[in-house]
Scaffold this active site. Structure first.
Site, mmCIF file in Angstrom:
data_model
loop_
_atom_site.group_PDB
_atom_site.id
_atom_site.type_symbol
_atom_site.label_atom_id
_atom_site.label_comp_id
_atom_site.label_asym_id
_atom_site.label_seq_id
_atom_site.Cartn_x
_atom_site.Cartn_y
_atom_site.Cartn_z
ATOM 1 N N HIS A 1 14.415 -7.104 -2.857
ATOM 2 C CA HIS A 1 14.442 -6.450 -1.553
ATOM 3 C C HIS A 1 13.052 -6.019 -1.116
ATOM 4 C CE1 HIS A 1 14.442 -3.085 -4.391
ATOM 5 N NE2 HIS A 1 13.997 -2.310 -3.408
ATOM 6 N N ASP B 1 11.407 -2.691 0.852
ATOM 7 C CA ASP B 1 11.817 -1.323 1.178
ATOM 8 C C ASP B 1 11.919 -1.124 2.693
ATOM 9 O OD1 ASP B 1 11.868 -0.553 -1.493
ATOM 10 O OD2 ASP B 1 9.748 0.033 -1.483
ATOM 11 N N HIS C 1 10.573 -6.879 -4.148
ATOM 12 C CA HIS C 1 10.522 -6.432 -5.542
ATOM 13 C C HIS C 1 11.915 -6.260 -6.113
ATOM 14 C CE1 HIS C 1 10.376 -2.883 -2.951
ATOM 15 N NE2 HIS C 1 10.968 -2.202 -3.926
ATOM 16 N N ARG D 1 7.956 7.848 -5.781
ATOM 17 C CA ARG D 1 7.527 6.807 -4.836
ATOM 18 C C ARG D 1 7.205 7.403 -3.472
ATOM 19 N NH1 ARG D 1 11.568 2.357 -2.519
ATOM 20 N NH2 ARG D 1 11.484 3.782 -0.756
#
Ligand code: SIN
Length: 309
Positions: A135, A137, A285, A300
């Site tokens: 995917h 983000d 990723h 993150r």
């Protein structure tokens, strides 16, 4: 293997035109770009075209303009960059590092780590990782995150690696026929089939008002270097605009396979206090969820994006 071999380039396998063996086109730089030079950063490539470990920098120290420029250049060149031994990195430094690319963008579905803009991804026996799908983000947002900065807070003794795929290579290696077919197509991106799967109808309706389905081109141009990138992903891209349900499903099923080609990928093994920064438009990723029931905690920050064209 019963394949019809017609060229010396990538060869189709059986009736699946995207499953090919043989030579791949793997370009590290955008067409016409010059090989960048670095004065501060030490660059150790992990593959010839995606992923490099960077040495010579303590990310807990103030980031001056020359270092910021080299970091931006390295990310554009390598699409994902890695740092080790960043034990001094506190949330305030993490935010300063992300600010090299732009303001932070909160993920509406992740809990905050105690500092605004910093999301905590804590996985253990009770909360198993669900980022183990290719995917990009926030592709469900009108202006998807330009990048993300992830640091390891607690890592399992083995496993828990993350992989990235180069979506420029994913595009470059499509057949000319496929490139022509998708050139002007747009796709719908929506968080409901993935994030919504564990929500009540009421919760979905609440989030929907601020996060309606959005459309992006299937082939986007990178906002900084103009490179063509395949921009569809498995959890968030729900349909191709203007195609029947069946055509849309078949085309998406075929296109999302591109992220799975090993030559387009790099894999990173996390240690305590590692940092990864990725270009979220040029890559997808996949967080490998193989460490259950051990614990893995990451923090993150996503960098706010721009509408894609
Ligand atoms: C993510 O999908 O952003 C998480 C990646 C990771 O935990 O390795």
């Amino acid at each position: 293997m019963a394949a019809t071999v017609t060229t010396d380039g990538p060869k189709p396998v059986l009736d699946k035109p995207l499953m090919r063996y043989g030579r791949r086109t793997l370009e590290r730089l955008a067409p016409g770009a010059e090989t960048p030079q670095y004065r501060i950063l030490g660059i150790s490539p992990l593959t010839p075209h995606i992923g490099a470990e960077i040495s010579g920098v303590d990310l807990s120290r103030p980031i001056g303009e020359e270092l910021a420029a080299e970091l931006r250049q390295a990310l554009l060149e390598w699409k994902v960059v890695f740092f080790r031994g960043q034990a001094g990195l506190q949330p305030c430094h993490h935010l300063d590092l992300a600010a090299v690319w732009g303001p932070p963008e909160a993920n509406p579905f992740f809990p905050e780590a105690g500092t605004a803009g910093v999301s905590r991804l804590a996985k253990d026996a009770m909360a198993i990782g669900n980022e183990n799908i290719w995917h990009s983000d926030h592709s469900f947002m009108a202006a998807p995150a330009l990048g993300s900065v992830l640091r390891s807070v607690e890592v399992p003794s083995a496993g828990g690696d993350t992989m990235w795929a180069d979506m420029g290579a994913a595009y470059d290696n499509l057949s000319e026929k496929m490139k022509a077919r998708i050139e002007n197509l747009a796709a719908v991106h929506d968080w409901v089939p993935s994030w919504g799967s564990t929500m009540t109808g009421e919760q979905i309706a609440d989030f929907r008002t601020s996060l309606p389905p959005v459309e992006h081109p299937v082939v986007v141009r990178h906002p900084r270097n103009g490179r063509r990138l395949l921009y569809v992903n498995e959890p968030f891209t729900t349909r191709i605009v203007g195609l029947s349900d069946t055509e849309s499903r078949e085309l998406l099923d075929e296109l999302v396979l591109q992220a799975r080609v090993p030559e387009f990928q790099v894999r990173f093994h996390w240690e305590q206090d590692s940092v990864a920064i990725w270009d979220n438009i040029a890559t997808q990723h996949y967080a490998i969820s193989d460490y259950f029931p051990r614990r893995r905690v990451m923090e993150r920050i996503a960098v706010a994006g721009v509408p894609l064209s």
